[in-house]
Scaffold this motif. Structure first.
Motif, mmCIF file in Angstrom:
data_model
loop_
_atom_site.group_PDB
_atom_site.id
_atom_site.type_symbol
_atom_site.label_atom_id
_atom_site.label_comp_id
_atom_site.label_asym_id
_atom_site.label_seq_id
_atom_site.Cartn_x
_atom_site.Cartn_y
_atom_site.Cartn_z
ATOM 1 N N PHE A 75 7.945 -25.830 -10.394
ATOM 2 C CA PHE A 75 7.752 -24.469 -10.436
ATOM 3 C C PHE A 75 6.679 -24.282 -11.249
ATOM 4 C CE2 PHE A 75 12.429 -23.631 -9.544
ATOM 5 C CZ PHE A 75 12.107 -23.827 -8.158
ATOM 6 N N GLY A 76 6.072 -22.889 -11.145
ATOM 7 C CA GLY A 76 5.119 -22.476 -11.822
ATOM 8 C C GLY A 76 3.758 -21.570 -10.982
ATOM 9 N N LEU A 77 3.643 -20.525 -11.620
ATOM 10 C CA LEU A 77 2.550 -19.490 -11.190
ATOM 11 C C LEU A 77 1.284 -19.576 -11.938
ATOM 12 C CD1 LEU A 77 5.186 -16.831 -9.909
ATOM 13 C CD2 LEU A 77 4.155 -18.644 -8.498
ATOM 14 N N LYS A 78 0.188 -19.547 -11.310
ATOM 15 C CA LYS A 78 -0.926 -19.683 -11.967
ATOM 16 C C LYS A 78 -1.614 -18.369 -11.919
ATOM 17 C CE LYS A 78 -2.036 -24.416 -11.538
ATOM 18 N NZ LYS A 78 -2.884 -25.429 -11.052
ATOM 19 N N LYS A 79 -2.470 -18.134 -12.934
ATOM 20 C CA LYS A 79 -3.682 -16.772 -12.880
ATOM 21 C C LYS A 79 -4.263 -16.715 -11.641
ATOM 22 C CE LYS A 79 -7.022 -14.157 -15.480
ATOM 23 N NZ LYS A 79 -7.880 -13.932 -16.599
ATOM 24 N N GLY A 80 -4.280 -15.750 -10.777
ATOM 25 C CA GLY A 80 -5.193 -15.854 -9.718
ATOM 26 C C GLY A 80 -4.178 -16.150 -8.396
ATOM 27 N N ASP A 81 -3.082 -16.375 -8.678
ATOM 28 C CA ASP A 81 -2.106 -16.634 -7.368
ATOM 29 C C ASP A 81 -1.782 -15.189 -6.740
ATOM 30 O OD1 ASP A 81 -1.895 -19.248 -7.728
ATOM 31 O OD2 ASP A 81 0.066 -19.273 -8.426
ATOM 32 N N LEU A 82 -1.500 -15.147 -5.532
ATOM 33 C CA LEU A 82 -1.314 -14.062 -4.761
ATOM 34 C C LEU A 82 0.143 -14.157 -4.134
ATOM 35 C CD1 LEU A 82 -4.742 -13.559 -2.929
ATOM 36 C CD2 LEU A 82 -3.958 -12.240 -5.095
ATOM 37 N N LEU A 83 0.856 -13.110 -4.342
ATOM 38 C CA LEU A 83 2.342 -13.301 -3.841
ATOM 39 C C LEU A 83 2.383 -12.224 -2.596
ATOM 40 C CD1 LEU A 83 4.643 -13.090 -6.925
ATOM 41 C CD2 LEU A 83 3.278 -14.685 -5.883
ATOM 42 N N VAL A 84 2.834 -12.667 -1.237
ATOM 43 C CA VAL A 84 3.103 -12.087 -0.187
ATOM 44 C C VAL A 84 4.394 -11.612 0.055
ATOM 45 C CG1 VAL A 84 2.275 -11.913 2.066
ATOM 46 C CG2 VAL A 84 0.889 -12.948 0.690
ATOM 47 N N GLU A 85 4.937 -10.425 0.356
ATOM 48 C CA GLU A 85 6.143 -10.270 0.795
ATOM 49 C C GLU A 85 6.334 -10.699 2.214
ATOM 50 O OE1 GLU A 85 8.840 -6.118 0.930
ATOM 51 O OE2 GLU A 85 6.781 -6.065 1.224
ATOM 52 N N ARG A 86 6.725 -11.789 2.491
ATOM 53 C CA ARG A 86 6.804 -12.479 3.892
ATOM 54 C C ARG A 86 8.085 -11.733 4.796
ATOM 55 N NH1 ARG A 86 6.495 -18.928 4.763
ATOM 56 N NH2 ARG A 86 6.711 -18.793 7.219
ATOM 57 N N SER A 87 9.054 -11.390 4.046
ATOM 58 C CA SER A 87 10.203 -10.590 4.671
ATOM 59 C C SER A 87 10.702 -9.469 3.788
ATOM 60 C CB SER A 87 11.485 -11.547 5.053
ATOM 61 O OG SER A 87 10.970 -12.620 5.748
ATOM 62 N N GLY A 88 10.946 -8.447 4.426
ATOM 63 C CA GLY A 88 11.502 -7.225 3.894
ATOM 64 C C GLY A 88 11.081 -5.995 4.362
ATOM 65 N N GLY A 89 10.210 -5.143 3.742
ATOM 66 C CA GLY A 89 9.949 -3.825 4.262
ATOM 67 C C GLY A 89 11.220 -3.009 4.553
ATOM 68 N N GLY A 90 10.866 -1.827 5.349
ATOM 69 C CA GLY A 90 11.818 -1.027 5.834
ATOM 70 C C GLY A 90 11.434 -0.109 7.019
ATOM 71 N N PRO A 91 12.138 0.737 7.516
ATOM 72 C CA PRO A 91 11.907 1.647 8.513
ATOM 73 C C PRO A 91 10.528 2.350 8.546
ATOM 74 C CG PRO A 91 14.212 2.045 8.040
ATOM 75 C CD PRO A 91 13.510 1.269 6.819
ATOM 76 N N GLU A 92 10.347 2.752 7.442
ATOM 77 C CA GLU A 92 8.828 3.252 7.396
ATOM 78 C C GLU A 92 7.817 2.628 6.624
ATOM 79 O OE1 GLU A 92 9.207 7.328 6.184
ATOM 80 O OE2 GLU A 92 10.760 7.752 7.911
ATOM 81 N N GLN A 93 7.929 1.195 6.102
ATOM 82 C CA GLN A 93 7.257 0.555 5.313
ATOM 83 C C GLN A 93 7.000 -0.871 6.065
ATOM 84 O OE1 GLN A 93 7.498 0.316 0.722
ATOM 85 N NE2 GLN A 93 7.928 -1.705 1.233
ATOM 86 N N PRO A 94 5.585 -1.155 6.338
ATOM 87 C CA PRO A 94 5.463 -2.418 6.811
ATOM 88 C C PRO A 94 5.862 -3.368 5.718
ATOM 89 C CG PRO A 94 3.953 -1.044 7.513
ATOM 90 C CD PRO A 94 4.651 -0.328 6.429
ATOM 91 N N VAL A 95 6.365 -4.759 6.160
ATOM 92 C CA VAL A 95 6.023 -6.034 5.353
ATOM 93 C C VAL A 95 4.737 -6.241 4.758
ATOM 94 C CG1 VAL A 95 6.017 -7.761 7.007
ATOM 95 C CG2 VAL A 95 7.725 -8.012 4.864
ATOM 96 N N GLY A 96 4.687 -7.168 3.915
ATOM 97 C CA GLY A 96 3.372 -7.722 3.693
ATOM 98 C C GLY A 96 2.681 -7.051 2.290
ATOM 99 N N ARG A 97 3.445 -6.591 1.550
ATOM 100 C CA ARG A 97 3.025 -6.092 0.076
ATOM 101 C C ARG A 97 2.467 -7.260 -0.577
ATOM 102 N NH1 ARG A 97 7.664 -2.271 -2.428
ATOM 103 N NH2 ARG A 97 8.742 -4.173 -1.643
ATOM 104 N N ILE A 98 1.505 -6.886 -1.475
ATOM 105 C CA ILE A 98 0.717 -7.999 -2.224
ATOM 106 C C ILE A 98 1.171 -7.872 -3.655
ATOM 107 C CG2 ILE A 98 -1.490 -9.073 -2.697
ATOM 108 C CD1 ILE A 98 -0.688 -9.687 0.211
#
Length: 374
Positions: A75-98
């Motif tokens: 494991f390990g995350l580096k400065k500059g990595d981007l996280l993408v919400e691949r699953s989730g969201g809600g009735p009025e909120q698209p998935v894909g938050r960064i």
């Protein structure tokens, strides 16, 4: 196969820019692992609840999960990595938050609903790429590459990686990212100043509504909300309002004749008309429920955190209100509606009427009759 109506998924771009598929700008990408409830090695795991709508990650409630030492070593995350919400969201909120990783997290990882993107720094500025992907989610463009399942949204990862994104030269990328960071820093500073001002207001309300203006009173009388100046009048809520009216229970829609306000339209003691639904009514019913300056809306049904939220209408509004809200109209010969609203939002008074909240399935209820005569 996903098609683009413009140069890129966001739109047309300057002639000296190029469109590039997301996948070509990455050095590496990988999905997360939720781990187990128990195990040999504890690891901090970021998940969807750590995402915010601004791109900043909320580290106040990071999950602890357990893995084998061999697995944890990868494991390990580096400065500059981007996280993408691949699953989730809600009735009025698209998935894909960064989510932006702004410093190395050598022992951290993400859950299986999150994808880690590691941009290739020789091709793309990580912050620039992050803001491009943020714009896809913010504008709702992301809905073109998502799929809806039961109570959850999922990114079509194959199509997501193929999205054509704007790609200027690296120096311009950095300038654009720097300009957006300045704007983001200004927003963060303004939010901090706003929260500090709100905290000052809460502190004043806790003092002024029980002790009055400093230095003006010396004798105090004990009441259910604490000591108050002896020369003040003490009255029940029911004695200073002229009406208590429940809202409308008709079906709401994205369009219709009149806006209808809900719990989310009460914010920091004020009633606003942001993000409203609509309802069809005849003119006579509309006039009966139309909101006017000085009306106070009381949220009688919600979670324990939000039940009892109160807000005042500052100006006449061409809008009505939903059934789980109650309109209180103050007797202006006795009390100023705005003063009453501030009083009901004070910690002492709010704690008093919230005692009448009774739990129900996934929510709590306050009977306005109990509050009016408390």
């Amino acid at each position: 196969m996903l098609t683009h109506r413009h140069d890129t998924i966001i739109g047309d771009i300057p002639k000296d820019w190029q469109p590039k598929p997301l996948k070509s700008l990455l050095e590496k990408q990988f999905s997360g692992d939720w781990g187990a409830d128990e195990g040999e090695q504890a690891v901090s795991v970021l998940r969807s609840t750590n995402f915010t709508d601004s791109g900043a990650l909320d580290f106040s409630d990071v999950a602890t999960r357990y893995f084998s030492p061999e697995k944890a070593a990868t494991f390990g995350l580096k400065k500059g990595d981007l996280l993408v919400e691949r699953s989730g969201g809600g009735p009025e909120q698209p998935v894909g938050r960064i989510g932006f990783i702004t410093e190395d997290l050598p022992d951290g990882t993400v859950s299986n609903f999150v994808q880690v993107l590691r941009p290739n720094p020789e091709k793309v500025d990580p912050d620039f790429l992050g803001w491009v992907l943020y714009e896809l989610q913010r504008t709702g463009i992301i809905e073109r590459v998502q799929q809806q399942s039961t109570q959850m949204r999922n990114l079509n990862w194959r199509d997501y990686q193929r999205l054509l994104l704007p790609w200027p030269d690296i120096d311009e990328q950095r300038r654009i990212a720097a300009a957006l960071k300045l704007a983001d820093d200004a927003i963060a500073k303004a939010k901090a100043e706003l929260e500090a001002t709100r905290e000052l207001k809460r502190s004043l309300m806790q003092t002024l509504f029980v002790f009055g203006m400093p230095g003006r009173h010396s004798d105090f009388l004990a009441t259910k909300i604490g000591p108050v100046p002896k020369d003040w009048n003490i009255k029940k809520l029911g004695e200073i309002i002229v009406s208590c009216q429940y809202g409308l229970s008709e079906s709401m829609a994205e369009s219709g004749r009149f806006p209808i306000l809900r719990m989310n339209n009460i914010d920091n003691g004020i009633v606003n008309a942001n993000d409203v639904k609509y309802i069809d009514l005849d003119d006579a019913t509309f006039e009966l429920f139309r909101l006017r300056a000085g009306d106070i809306l009381f949220n009688r049904t919600n979670s324990m955190e939000y039940v009892g939220r109160v807000g005042v209408v500052n100006d006449d509004m061409d809008a009505v209100f939903a059934s789980y809200l109650v309109r209180l109209v103050a007797d202006t010969s006795q009390i100023d509606p705005w003063f009453l609203n501030f009083c009901m939002n004070s910690t002492q008074v709010r704690n008093r009427y919230r005692r009448y909240a009774t739990p129900a399935v996934q929510q709590a209820n306050i009977n306005p009759r109990s509050v009016s005569f408390a």
